[in-house]
Design a protein around this motif. Sequence first.
Motif, short mmCIF file in Angstrom:
data_model
loop_
_atom_site.label_atom_id
_atom_site.label_comp_id
_atom_site.label_asym_id
_atom_site.label_seq_id
_atom_site.Cartn_x
_atom_site.Cartn_y
_atom_site.Cartn_z
N MET A 11 37.56 34.43 53.94
CA MET A 11 36.82 35.10 55.02
C MET A 11 35.46 34.45 55.25
SD MET A 11 37.66 37.30 57.13
CE MET A 11 36.74 37.82 58.57
N ASP B 219 28.49 30.07 46.23
CA ASP B 219 29.81 30.47 45.72
C ASP B 219 29.98 29.80 44.35
OD1 ASP B 219 32.75 31.34 47.36
OD2 ASP B 219 32.74 30.67 45.27
N SER C 245 35.81 26.47 46.70
CA SER C 245 35.28 27.21 47.86
C SER C 245 34.03 26.53 48.39
CB SER C 245 34.95 28.66 47.46
OG SER C 245 36.10 29.36 47.08
N ASN D 72 35.77 42.49 47.05
CA ASN D 72 35.35 43.89 47.26
C ASN D 72 34.52 44.45 46.10
OD1 ASN D 72 37.10 43.42 49.33
ND2 ASN D 72 38.56 45.03 48.83
N GLU E 199 36.20 44.05 61.88
CA GLU E 199 36.64 43.17 62.95
C GLU E 199 37.60 43.80 63.95
OE1 GLU E 199 36.23 42.19 59.84
OE2 GLU E 199 34.93 40.44 59.94
N LYS F 295 44.24 34.93 46.74
CA LYS F 295 42.77 34.86 46.79
C LYS F 295 42.26 34.20 45.52
CE LYS F 295 42.69 37.24 50.57
NZ LYS F 295 42.06 37.07 51.82
N HIS G 53 41.88 36.86 63.09
CA HIS G 53 41.62 38.19 63.63
C HIS G 53 41.47 38.24 65.13
CE1 HIS G 53 40.47 38.25 59.33
NE2 HIS G 53 41.18 39.35 59.39
N1 LIG Z 1 37.50 41.69 57.93
C1 LIG Z 1 38.67 41.24 57.56
O1 LIG Z 1 39.63 41.37 58.27
C2 LIG Z 1 38.76 40.57 56.24
C3 LIG Z 1 39.79 39.69 55.96
C4 LIG Z 1 39.83 39.08 54.71
C5 LIG Z 1 38.87 39.40 53.78
N2 LIG Z 1 37.89 40.29 54.06
C6 LIG Z 1 36.88 40.66 53.08
O2 LIG Z 1 36.07 39.51 52.79
C7 LIG Z 1 35.69 39.52 51.42
C8 LIG Z 1 36.14 38.23 50.77
O3 LIG Z 1 37.54 38.14 50.83
P1 LIG Z 1 38.29 36.74 50.89
O4 LIG Z 1 39.59 37.01 51.53
O5 LIG Z 1 37.42 35.71 51.51
O6 LIG Z 1 38.49 36.44 49.33
P2 LIG Z 1 38.55 35.01 48.63
O7 LIG Z 1 38.98 35.24 47.24
O8 LIG Z 1 39.33 34.08 49.48
O9 LIG Z 1 37.04 34.51 48.65
C9 LIG Z 1 36.03 35.18 47.94
C10 LIG Z 1 34.99 34.12 47.54
O10 LIG Z 1 33.88 34.79 46.97
C11 LIG Z 1 33.46 34.00 45.86
N3 LIG Z 1 32.67 34.83 44.96
C12 LIG Z 1 33.09 35.68 43.99
N4 LIG Z 1 32.02 36.26 43.40
C13 LIG Z 1 30.92 35.74 44.00
C14 LIG Z 1 29.53 35.95 43.84
N5 LIG Z 1 29.04 36.79 42.94
N6 LIG Z 1 28.68 35.23 44.61
C15 LIG Z 1 29.15 34.35 45.53
N7 LIG Z 1 30.47 34.15 45.75
C16 LIG Z 1 31.33 34.83 45.00
C17 LIG Z 1 34.75 33.48 45.25
O11 LIG Z 1 34.53 32.38 44.40
C18 LIG Z 1 35.53 33.13 46.50
O12 LIG Z 1 35.30 31.81 46.92
C19 LIG Z 1 36.32 40.77 50.80
O13 LIG Z 1 35.40 41.83 50.83
C20 LIG Z 1 37.47 41.06 51.73
O14 LIG Z 1 37.89 42.42 51.74
C21 LIG Z 1 37.81 40.84 55.28
#
Ligand SMILES: NC(=O)c1ccc[n+]([C@@H]2O[C@H](COP(=O)([O-])OP(=O)(O)OC[C@H]3O[C@@H](n4cnc5c(N)ncnc54)[C@H](O)[C@@H]3O)[C@@H](O)[C@H]2O)c1
Length: 353
Positions: free
Chosen positions: A15, A36, A41, A76, A125, A162, A298
């Motif tokens: 995301m 990150d 990432s 989350n 979104e 993820k 999205h």
């Molecule tokens: N709005 C939407 O439709 C939608 C879609 C997908 C994900 N999301 C939300 O986006 C967020 C991330 O999800 P994602 O799908 O990208 O997951 P992901 O696992 O693909 O990416 C998460 C990233 O955060 C990094 N991370 C973990 N802890 C961290 C920290 N303390 N500081 C900095 N980076 C850190 C991880 O290394 C990883 O690269 C979640 O809250 C998820 O619910 C929203």
Amino acid sequence: MSDRLRYGVIGAGTMGCEHLRFLRQIPEAEVVAIADPHPASRDAAADLAPDVHLFEDYRDLLAGPDVDALLIATPNHTHIDVLPDALATGKHILVEKPLCTTVEDCQTIAKAAADHPGVLWVAMEYRYMPPMARLIEEVRAGTIGQLRMLAVREHRYPFLAKVGDWNRLARNTGGTMVEKCCHFFDLMRLIVAAEPTRIYASGAQDVNHLDEVYDGERADMIDNAYVIVDFANGVRSMLDLCMFAEASPDQDQVVAVGDKGKIESGVPSSNVAICRRPDLVDTVHIPVADELLAAGEHHGSTYFEHLGFLRAVRDGRPPEVTIRDGLMSVAMGVAAERSIAEGRPVEMRELGL
Ligand SMILES: NC(=O)c1ccc[n+]([C@@H]2O[C@H](COP(=O)([O-])OP(=O)(O)OC[C@H]3O[C@@H](n4cnc5c(N)ncnc54)[C@H](O)[C@@H]3O)[C@@H](O)[C@H]2O)c1
């Protein structure tokens, strides 16, 4: 503040990178820093946003180069740790849904944010998908008379992989009703324009991730459910979620029915059917530019949400998606999870709401 709003992005996975692809398309936005801890990432993010400051620890980003706005897209369960540090900077914040994984954590954040001087916006979104936005507009304009029923359906593919597989366990995500369905509960509250009073749900993990075990813990995310929500103004709403239904012509459908007509809206068809009893009046196709469709999952909504966030920052307007919206969408998910687990209707007042 310079002419462009300078963003620091915390969390650059699926995301975070979607946000980076959209921010590239907005001339008023500039990403200056990314944090990150996961090298892959950071590499992916650096490809999308060369010449930015890269950090392993988000606290270094917060203390580092001057940014105007923070975009938080970490898993989350990390929001409860990252958000207080972000709030302490006083900067504008766009935090991905769900606000947090529990009602208590959302309330902790709400308290911490009470005097926040910047914009604090929870990313929702689905509100900004153009066909959904049109449905909302039509309901508000009275096209269907008085809204009585609202059905939301998502029939889609299973949860994606993820980083660290955090999304396989309800203790990290809040459970499917929070993680995924906070979007739908947010849409319901927005369209119904009232608060939920009671939620009854039936659901289970029947098909997906059944054999997956992570450090001894079995994946436990629900993959299908029906959820019925009663609202204080008498409107009833229903969610139909299935996450083993890839081949659906429209992945998302929202149907609003009033005493004078109904509106059906679909994604990805981008069609909105407008009916005034007893006739179908029109089927409108809402075009979305190819570059917006290609930049994310999205239906272009992330782009439109960013424009809204930018307007709020520039014009000093309140956020369109508030902390209260973030809290309530999580609370509805928690109530649905509880209803499924306990096999009974759950009153929202049981959650103190
Ligand atoms: N709005 C939407 O439709 C939608 C879609 C997908 C994900 N999301 C939300 O986006 C967020 C991330 O999800 P994602 O799908 O990208 O997951 P992901 O696992 O693909 O990416 C998460 C990233 O955060 C990094 N991370 C973990 N802890 C961290 C920290 N303390 N500081 C900095 N980076 C850190 C991880 O290394 C990883 O690269 C979640 O809250 C998820 O619910 C929203």
